[in-house]
Motif scaffolding. Structure first.
Motif, PDB file in Angstrom:
ATOM      1  N   UNK A  95       6.654  -3.081  40.193  1.00  0.00           N
ATOM      2  CA  UNK A  95       6.650  -3.216  38.734  1.00  0.00           C
ATOM      3  C   UNK A  95       7.746  -4.187  38.324  1.00  0.00           C
ATOM      4  N   UNK A  96       7.345  -5.265  37.658  1.00  0.00           N
ATOM      5  CA  UNK A  96       8.296  -6.284  37.221  1.00  0.00           C
ATOM      6  C   UNK A  96       8.381  -6.251  35.697  1.00  0.00           C
ATOM      7  N   UNK A  97       9.606  -6.199  35.198  1.00  0.00           N
ATOM      8  CA  UNK A  97       9.841  -6.175  33.757  1.00  0.00           C
ATOM      9  C   UNK A  97      10.106  -7.584  33.238  1.00  0.00           C
ATOM     10  N   UNK A  98       9.835  -7.800  31.969  1.00  0.00           N
ATOM     11  CA  UNK A  98      10.099  -9.098  31.344  1.00  0.00           C
ATOM     12  C   UNK A  98      11.593  -9.406  31.441  1.00  0.00           C
ATOM     13  N   UNK A  99      11.899 -10.630  31.802  1.00  0.00           N
ATOM     14  CA  UNK A  99      13.299 -11.050  31.904  1.00  0.00           C
ATOM     15  C   UNK A  99      14.008 -10.548  33.148  1.00  0.00           C
ATOM     16  N   UNK A 100      13.286  -9.910  34.068  1.00  0.00           N
ATOM     17  CA  UNK A 100      13.904  -9.378  35.280  1.00  0.00           C
ATOM     18  C   UNK A 100      13.097  -9.870  36.478  1.00  0.00           C
ATOM     19  N   UNK A 101      13.717 -10.556  37.391  1.00  0.00           N
ATOM     20  CA  UNK A 101      13.004 -11.105  38.545  1.00  0.00           C
ATOM     21  C   UNK A 101      12.896 -10.111  39.697  1.00  0.00           C
ATOM     22  N   UNK A 102      13.753  -9.093  39.709  1.00  0.00           N
ATOM     23  CA  UNK A 102      13.720  -8.117  40.791  1.00  0.00           C
ATOM     24  C   UNK A 102      12.870  -6.922  40.346  1.00  0.00           C
ATOM     25  N   UNK A 103      11.752  -6.653  41.032  1.00  0.00           N
ATOM     26  CA  UNK A 103      10.862  -5.566  40.603  1.00  0.00           C
ATOM     27  C   UNK A 103      11.374  -4.190  41.018  1.00  0.00           C
ATOM     28  N   UNK A 104      10.886  -3.165  40.306  1.00  0.00           N
ATOM     29  CA  UNK A 104      11.058  -1.781  40.742  1.00  0.00           C
ATOM     30  C   UNK A 104      10.004  -1.525  41.807  1.00  0.00           C
ATOM     31  N   UNK A 105      10.379  -0.842  42.859  1.00  0.00           N
ATOM     32  CA  UNK A 105       9.448  -0.501  43.924  1.00  0.00           C
ATOM     33  C   UNK A 105       9.374   1.018  44.030  1.00  0.00           C
TER      34      UNK A 105
END
Length: 132
Positions: A95-105
């Motif tokens: 899951x990738x959030x706007x403005x964040x390049x590192x996703x939640x896994x």
């Protein structure tokens, strides 16, 4: 205990509504498939069609008590992993959030159906069964 492989993707697909008006959004780079051949059976890919950081695009996974606003991109994969002599279904979420390049896994072992919801997001064309 064996689970019907066709029932789990159908339930999750019904719970996540793909009917959203599509506007231009830059296509995210998909993660490479890290699963051994034949183990990953279904993949979902959702994108935020508006790209507005106003909370329009949300994603939640009920079994994990996980919810996020301003979600740009979600990749979910149902894969069977061998544990001992059994094939155990797991759901993997990126899951990738706007403005964040590192996703939640997130990874969830599926003893039953896992439900997730994509609010305000559009289901991308690469959603579906994964060829072995």
């Amino acid at each position: 205990m064996k689970l019907a492989r066709s029932a789990l993707p159908l339930l999750a697909a019904l719970l996540a509504s793909p009917a959203v008006a599509q506007t231009y959004t830059p296509r995210p780079v998909l993660a490479p498939n890290p699963f051994s051949p034949g183990s990953a059976v279904y993949s979902w890919h959702y994108i935020c069609p508006t790209n507005n950081p106003d909370g329009t695009c949300r994603f939640s996974i009920l079994a994990a008590s996980y919810a996020g606003n301003n979600v740009a991109d979600v990749q979910a994969v149902l894969a069977y992993q061998t544990v001992g002599l059994q094939q155990i279904p797991f759901y993997y979420f990126r899951i990738t959030f706007m403005g964040n390049r590192k996703p939640d896994l997130l990874m969830i072992q599926a003893n039953a159906a896992v439900s997730f919801a994509a609010h305000g997001m559009a289901q991308d064309t690469d959603t579906g069964p994964i060829a072995s």
